[in-house]
Design a protein around this motif. Structure first.
Motif, short mmCIF file in Angstrom:
data_model
loop_
_atom_site.label_atom_id
_atom_site.label_comp_id
_atom_site.label_asym_id
_atom_site.label_seq_id
_atom_site.Cartn_x
_atom_site.Cartn_y
_atom_site.Cartn_z
N ASP A 116 0.85 -1.20 0.00
CA ASP A 116 0.00 0.00 0.00
C ASP A 116 0.88 1.24 0.00
N GLU A 117 0.52 2.23 -0.82
CA GLU A 117 1.32 3.45 -0.93
C GLU A 117 0.76 4.56 -0.05
N VAL A 118 1.68 5.31 0.55
CA VAL A 118 1.33 6.44 1.39
C VAL A 118 2.04 7.68 0.84
N ILE A 119 1.26 8.68 0.44
CA ILE A 119 1.83 9.90 -0.12
C ILE A 119 2.26 10.81 1.01
N ILE A 120 3.55 11.21 1.00
CA ILE A 120 4.13 12.03 2.05
C ILE A 120 4.80 13.25 1.42
N PRO A 121 4.26 14.44 1.60
CA PRO A 121 4.95 15.63 1.11
C PRO A 121 6.25 15.85 1.87
N ALA A 122 7.30 16.22 1.15
CA ALA A 122 8.58 16.53 1.78
C ALA A 122 8.84 18.02 1.66
N PRO A 123 9.50 18.60 2.65
CA PRO A 123 10.07 18.01 3.87
C PRO A 123 8.98 17.46 4.80
N TYR A 124 9.30 16.36 5.46
CA TYR A 124 8.35 15.65 6.31
C TYR A 124 8.95 15.38 7.68
N THR A 165 -2.42 3.70 -4.01
CA THR A 165 -2.44 4.72 -2.95
C THR A 165 -3.51 4.39 -1.91
N LYS A 166 -3.10 4.35 -0.65
CA LYS A 166 -4.04 4.06 0.45
C LYS A 166 -4.24 5.28 1.34
N VAL A 167 -3.17 6.06 1.56
CA VAL A 167 -3.23 7.16 2.54
C VAL A 167 -2.44 8.36 2.02
N PHE A 168 -2.94 9.54 2.35
CA PHE A 168 -2.22 10.80 2.15
C PHE A 168 -1.99 11.42 3.52
N ILE A 169 -0.74 11.81 3.82
CA ILE A 169 -0.43 12.46 5.09
C ILE A 169 -0.43 13.97 4.92
#
Length: 405
Positions: A116-124, A165-169
């Motif tokens: 499962d993919e989790v989208i994480i904007p950087a800087p994180y 994609t499963k989650v967006f942070i």
């Protein structure tokens, strides 16, 4: 026989905790170290909160509580969400954990399957990606930079979404940049997310540390449909200077909360009963100390950013929230002295090399930007007194001057 589990091959120890520990060791040895590393307020926990903890002990509230939190603390959390965020939850949608980090960890352990993919904007925040990996998910890092105010755009988000994609942070105000999203920013992201079968985690831990009258908004506050797909995480650590009390909480889908409760029940069980009583007092009691701390942080952010902007080769934007400055130091990387260091040390991370030298030779602890997914910067916490800020930035300036030779 390999003694250590394979899952630990993909994670690293927390760099912020490691740097803070090293700085404290140097201080204990007698060195005058300025610590910009710690992500915690330097103020004491407000008196009325500590008194509530004492009262709880005196009343014998020293036993196990329900795994997911006491009824009275859940009631306080529900009231907080409704009065401050316009969000209505039932008790079975609330969970209390040993800090926001545990709540986040349990969320991912309860929701992610391998791949499962989790989208994480950087800087994180340093732990996001590693927690996802421990839960056998795949972090998908979407870079932002100083030119965009360190905020992911709707277009970037749309392009990052795949069938896996499963989650967006979502984290606003942000650790490490201090960037905060406006209502229009959030609405643009929600337009992308709302039609998709994707969960959103909203990390609101710095909600109350926001400046210049900026409105706090998270995705769940935009629409009822988005609220159903958003899990909100918050806590008392930052706003109430209660980092050591270890109380975080989350709200969202009841089925997810039920399974997080199972995870927690098989690991830590309930958070400290005394800390829960203190957290209840924090949420329901006098909020004046929060405003006073915010006023001090506001003064400090202007001080540190102003001083950093005076250093050649350093670019620093004014943070809208939290208590971190995230200056770009790419100009420093071009200096003759830095290039010599790079050739000598053979370090692959430029920001780590900078921070290593800064601590070892100039007694200033800062966190390299590479820990947050951006090697162009360093993170400086301004949760310390004005004199220490002035002294620490003066040492950074001295280092930069020395590297010019």
């Amino acid at each position: 026989m390999k003694l250590v589990a394979k899952r630990l091959d993909v994670v690293e120890p927390s760099p912020t905790l490691a740097i803070t520990a090293k700085a404290n060791q140097l201080k204990a040895s007698g060195l005058d170290v300025v610590g910009f590393g710690a992500g915690e307020p330097d103020f004491d926990t407000p008196t009325h909160i500590k008194e509530a903890a004492k009262k709880a002990m005196e009343q014998g509230k020293t036993k196990y509580t329900p795994v997911s939190g006491t009824v009275s603390l859940k009631d306080a959390i529900i009231k907080k969400f409704e009065s401050e965020n316009g969000l209505k939850y039932e008790k079975n949608q609330i969970i209390v954990g040993t800090g926001g980090k545990q709540v986040l960890y349990n969320f991912f352990m309860a929701t992610l399957n391998p791949g499962d993919e989790v989208i994480i904007p950087a800087p994180y925040w340093v732990s996001y990606a590693d927690i996802v990996r421990l839960a056998e998910g795949t972090p998908v890092i979407v870079p932002t930079d100083i030119s965009s105010g360190f905020k992911i755009t709707a277009d970037q988000l749309e392009k990052a979404i795949t069938p896996k994609t499963k989650v967006f942070i979502f984290n606003s105000p942000s650790n490490p940049t201090g960037a905060a999203y406006t209502r229009s920013d959030v609405e643009a992201l929600v337009k992308v997310l709302e039609p998709k079968d994707i969960l959103t985690v909203s990390d609101d831990i710095y909600e109350k540390i926001i400046y210049d009258g900026l409105e706090f908004v998270n995705p769940a506050m935009i629409s009822d449909k988005m609220k159903e797909k958003t899990f909100v995480i918050n806590g008392v650590s930052k706003a109430y200077s209660m980092t050591g009390w270890r109380i975080g909480y989350g709200a969202g889908n009841a089925e997810i909360v039920k399974n997080m409760d199972t995870m927690q029940g098989q690991s830590t069980s309930n958070a400290s009963s005394i800390s829960q009583a203190a957290a209840e007092a924090a949420l329901t009691g006098d909020q004046t100390p929060v405003a006073e701390m915010l006023k001090a942080f506001d003064k400090r952010r202007k001080l540190i950013v102003g001083l950093l902007r005076e250093i050649p080769g350093v670019e620093c934007r004014m943070p809208e929230g939290a208590f971190y400055a995230f200056p770009y130091i790419t100009g420093v990387y071009e200096l003759p002295g830095f290039k010599r260091l790079l050739a000598e040390k053979k370090e692959t991370s430029l920001s780590k090399l900078f921070c290593d030298v800064l601590l070892d030779k100039y007694n200033v602890a800062a966190v390299p930007g590479i820990a947050f997914g951006d090697d162009k910067a360093i993170r400086l916490s301004y949760a310390l007194g004005d004199k220490d800020i002035e002294k620490g930035v003066a040492r950074i300036k001295q280092m930069v001057e020395d590297l010019q030779k």
